[in-house]
Each structure stands twice: as structure tokens, then as C-alpha cells.
Enzyme design. Structure first.
Site, PDB file in Angstrom:
ATOM      1  N   CYS A 116       0.969  -1.331  -0.215  1.00 60.53           N
ATOM      2  CA  CYS A 116      -0.024  -0.128   0.114  1.00 60.53           C
ATOM      3  C   CYS A 116       0.995   1.171  -0.045  1.00 60.53           C
ATOM      4  O   CYS A 116       1.660   1.278   0.920  1.00 60.53           O
ATOM      5  CB  CYS A 116      -0.964  -0.168   1.206  1.00 60.53           C
ATOM      6  SG  CYS A 116      -1.752   1.529   1.423  1.00 60.53           S
ATOM      7  N   CYS A 120      -1.097   4.019  -6.546  1.00 60.03           N
ATOM      8  CA  CYS A 120      -1.669   3.351  -5.645  1.00 60.03           C
ATOM      9  C   CYS A 120      -1.749   1.790  -6.193  1.00 60.03           C
ATOM     10  O   CYS A 120      -2.031   1.498  -7.228  1.00 60.03           O
ATOM     11  CB  CYS A 120      -3.148   3.974  -5.292  1.00 60.03           C
ATOM     12  SG  CYS A 120      -4.337   3.110  -4.563  1.00 60.03           S
TER      13      CYS A 120
END
Length: 286
Positions: free
Chosen positions: A84, A198
Site C-alpha cells: 500500500c 496506488c
């Protein structure tokens, strides 16, 4: 976080590699990890019960990252991949302080490869607001050639749309955010490289490609993170090597956990990583 460093025991070569994300975005990283190291076992945690991270405070993301790393260490993980961008930016430094013996691999937007790749000198980065506002990303940005035009676009709502597999919202968001970083027509003043900052975004690569002209290069971090994890395990003597008598190489297993709805993660895995499908177990939402 506690000020007392926490150390993971040195795990054997057959121990799993831990991976966590705020939701399903880490599946793009896990896919690359399994392609690079098919013989390894993995433990994946989706923290959907506390998602999204991209619009949360740094303190919140750091605390969740600590809890999830503890859970993976308890599962015997020999390394942990923070799959992440937002969690890496907010927490990776403190996690490494608390687990100094544990290989911890994070992800960051591929600005360096983009700087080498671009021909026009114009690059666009799409990421969560939390990633783009983080000191870690700002430091990375400051290291780039000041002559580069790097256009950073926060993509509020996109990760959530991907979590829900809402194709209409995904298409609208991709179109909207690309329009805000363009124009993308071929030319010396237009961006020719798009960085997906992302881990959710590579899951919908076709949506990005459908809005971009064919000359644009799209970069994500899956393969580099997998290669870095491979190197770290090789250096520490913890890489699981298939026996020379095993043909083909064995396929490792994935154990699935989530703080959210079990069915949500199972559906996502079946859709994006069907070869690794399996039952998912709930984690307490603490």
C-alpha cells in the site's frame, strides 16, 4: 506505538511471506510476487474494515500498519510486504525501527523509472491524497530533476470504486483524473508517461489504457517490489528454492485474512487472482 523495539524471530525458508493492504489493491503486488517466487507461501491481510487509508490521518495509518504487521509476524511471516503506497509513506520507517530483524518491503510511486522513461519530460502521477501529501513522497519528488514536469493528481474515490468493482464509477474517475493531468495528445509538451501510484490502480489497467493514446507508457510497482523482495530473501538465506527433483516448480499457497467482509475478499480474489483462490478467514476489527 510502543517505544520498545519488537523483533521477529529468524524464520526458516519454508515460512510464508506476509502481505497487507487497506483492501484488495495489494492483489496487484501479490500477483507480481507469486510470478517471481511461485514456490513461496504467502499470508495476505486485507484491512477493509478500516479502509480507505488514502483519506485517513498518518497516525491512524501507522497504528493499523503496526497491528497488521504484528498479525503477520504472529502467522510466522519471514518478511512483510507493505502493499500500500499510503501505508508505506506513513509507516514503513517506524515499522523498520520496531522490527529491525524483519525484512520489510514497501512500495512507492515509480518516479525514478518514469524520469528515465519519459521522452517529453512530462510525467503524470495518479495516487491517493494521503500518498501525495506525505513527507516521503514529497522527498522522493524533490529528488527528481527539476527540469521534469511532474503532474500529481489525487484520485479521491477511485480506490473505493475499485473495491466495489463499480465499472461505471471507475471509468468516470479514470477519465476525469486523466483529463486533469493532460492533455494527452502526442506532442513535446504533453505527458508521455503515467505512474500508477496506488496498488489498486493496476487492477483496472484496461480502464486507464482505454483513455490514453497508444504512445503513453504506464508504470506500476508490482515487478520492482517482487524483485526487491526476492533479493532481500536471497541475501538473508530465507528464499525457498524448489528441489532440483521437482518439475515443474511447486506452486505456493496463499492464506487469506480480512477485517472486513469475508465474501468481499473471496470475490475479489476469484476475480483478479483466481489461481490463488481459497477460503478467507476473518480478523478481529480492533
Amino acid at each position: 506505538m510502543s517505544s520498545t523495539p519488537l523483533q521477529a524471530p529468524h524464520q526458516g525458508v519454508t515460512a510464508p511471506i506476509g502481505v497487507f493492504d487497506s483492501g484488495i489493491g495489494g492483489l496487484s503486488i501479490l500477483k507480481a510476487l507469486r510470478q517471481r517466487m511461485p514456490q513461496e507461501d504467502f499470508v495476505y491481510i486485507s484491512d477493509r474494515g478500516h479502509a480507505p487509508y488514502g483519506e485517513r490521518s498518518d497516525d491512524f495509518v501507522r497504528e493499523r500498519s503496526r497491528v497488521l504487521t504484528e498479525a503477520l509476524v504472529a502467522q510466522g511471516a519471514k518478511a512483510v510486504v507493505v502493499a500500500c503506497n499510503t501505508a508505506t509513506a506513513a509507516a514503513i520507517h517506524e515499522l523498520r525501527q520496531h522490527w529491525p530483524q524483519l525484512p520489510l518491503i514497501g512500495v512507492e510511486p515509480a518516479l525514478k523509472p518514469a524520469a528515465l522513461q519519459t521522452r517529453t519530460g512530462h510525467v503524470a502521477v495518479v495516487a491517493t491524497r494521503g500518498t501525495l501529501n506525505s513527507p516521503k513522497f514529497q522527498h522522493l519528488l524533490g529528488q527528481q530533476n527539476p527540469a521534469l514536469d511532474i503532474r500529481c493528481q489525487p484520485c479521491d474515490g477511485l480506490a473505493d470504486a475499485i473495491e466495489h468493482r463499480d465499472d461505471s464509477r471507475i471509468a468516470d474517475y479514470c477519465r476525469q483524473y486523466l483529463a486533469q493531468t493532460g492533455p494527452w495528445a502526442e506532442g513535446p509538451s504533453a505527458p508521455d508517461t503515467l505512474v500508477l501510484g496506488c496498488t489498486h490502480y493496476p487492477l483496472v489497467l484496461q480502464h486507464w489504457l482505454s483513455e490514453l493514446p497508444p504512445h503513453v507508457t504506464v508504470l506500476d510497482t508490482g515487478a520492482p517490489v517482487a524483485e526487491q523482495t526476492y533479493r532481500r530473501l536471497l541475501q538473508s538465506g530465507q528464499l525457498r528454492q524448489p528441489s532440483r527433483f521437482e518439475t515443474p516448480a511447486p506452486s505456493g499457497r496463499v492464506s487469506w485474512f480480512t477485517t472486513g467482509e469475508v465474501e468481499h475478499l473471496e470475490r475479489a480474489v476469484h476475480h483478479w487472482l483466481p489461481e490463488a483462490s481459497g477460503p478467507c478467514q476473518p480478523l478481529p476489527k480492533r
